[in-house]
Structures are given as C-alpha cells and as structure tokens.
Write a protein that holds these residues in place. Sequence first.
Motif, mmCIF file in Angstrom:
data_model
loop_
_atom_site.group_PDB
_atom_site.id
_atom_site.type_symbol
_atom_site.label_atom_id
_atom_site.label_comp_id
_atom_site.label_asym_id
_atom_site.label_seq_id
_atom_site.Cartn_x
_atom_site.Cartn_y
_atom_site.Cartn_z
ATOM 1 N N GLY A 169 -0.638 -17.006 -53.550
ATOM 2 C CA GLY A 169 -0.365 -15.875 -52.676
ATOM 3 C C GLY A 169 1.093 -15.871 -52.254
ATOM 4 N N THR A 184 -2.085 -10.719 -55.001
ATOM 5 C CA THR A 184 -2.959 -11.760 -54.446
ATOM 6 C C THR A 184 -2.903 -11.670 -52.923
ATOM 7 N N ASN A 185 -3.058 -12.790 -52.228
ATOM 8 C CA ASN A 185 -3.018 -12.792 -50.766
ATOM 9 C C ASN A 185 -1.596 -12.727 -50.247
ATOM 10 N N GLY A 194 -5.165 -8.681 -52.258
ATOM 11 C CA GLY A 194 -5.950 -9.760 -51.666
ATOM 12 C C GLY A 194 -6.043 -9.621 -50.159
ATOM 13 N N GLN A 195 -6.269 -10.742 -49.497
ATOM 14 C CA GLN A 195 -6.372 -10.788 -48.036
ATOM 15 C C GLN A 195 -4.983 -10.866 -47.408
ATOM 16 N N GLY A 238 -7.992 -6.148 -49.673
ATOM 17 C CA GLY A 238 -8.841 -7.329 -49.583
ATOM 18 C C GLY A 238 -9.723 -7.378 -48.381
#
Length: 170
Positions: free
Chosen positions: A110, A128-129, A151-152, A170
Amino acid sequence: DPMTSWSNYYDDKPKPEGYPDSTYLLTHQFTSRRTALLFAPGTYPIDFEVGYYTSVLGLGALPTDVTFANTDRGPHVPAMDKFDNRPPHGTGLENFWRSVENVAVNASLGMQWVVSQAAPLRRMHIHTNLDLYEGDSWVSGGVAANVVVDGQVNFGGQQQWLMRNVLLKG
C-alpha cells in the motif's frame, strides 16, 4: 549529514536516471532547496521516501500513464523520529512541504503517506491501500484531491483530512 542519499537506503536497487543524489527527509524544514522529481510515462519499480520540499510529478496525460508498480510502497512518507519521539511509532507532525501528483501507485504494502499539512496528494490512482499513519504515530491531516483509492484508507489517529473529488472504493 542531514541529507539522505539514495545509496544510504537502497544499495540493492538502482537509482532512477535523473533522481537527485539526495533529498531532505528528516531535517531542514527551513531551507531554500527545492526538488522536483519528474517522471515520464512508464512503469517504475522503485520505492523512495519523499523528502522536504520535494514534489513527485507524473508527466502523462492521465495518472495511470506514470505507475509505480512491482514495489513495496512506491513514493511514500513514513513516520519520522522513531527513536527520538515516541519509540517505536514516531510522529508525522513535522512531515510537511512535499507532494505527489498525477501518478498511479500499485504497491504491495500500500501507499504510505504519514504527513501533517502542506503535503497534498493530487490526481492519483492508488490501486491498493492508502495508509495515512504508521503504527501509533501522531499525525495531523492533509489534503487529497481528484484521487481514486481501490483499497482501504487507513486514517489512524488523524485530526483531519480534507478530501475533494475522491473515490474510496475499499
């Protein structure tokens, strides 16, 4: 030496062509030195810390034209002073005056952006995160504009983050 050089941290990875010999990471909040890291369209398999007064700029028409992939973090800012200030977590309260714009990041761990103010993320696609803190680091917030995060988003103990035209999937 208050400057951090590429070779001090990345002996096992080649320095990208045109990357400066060093950027200010831990000190020199008040200096006249400025650094712009301009990336032509392409894919870059590199991790690097974005130091004080450093702007990372993708030169493509779209953020996905310049992608940091096959990497752990890509351009990132970790918590600082991990041994002096609140070990082992450190702080992000002095991480400001840096930016990343018009790039995509597809990093396996991330993207990490542990900052306080004057450190925007603009026109980005984070596949991604997005980690806005590290461990239990103190952080104060920042700005993200025209950003997509697949992502998060891990805010941690942020005081505030201003987000404009941001898509959090996310």
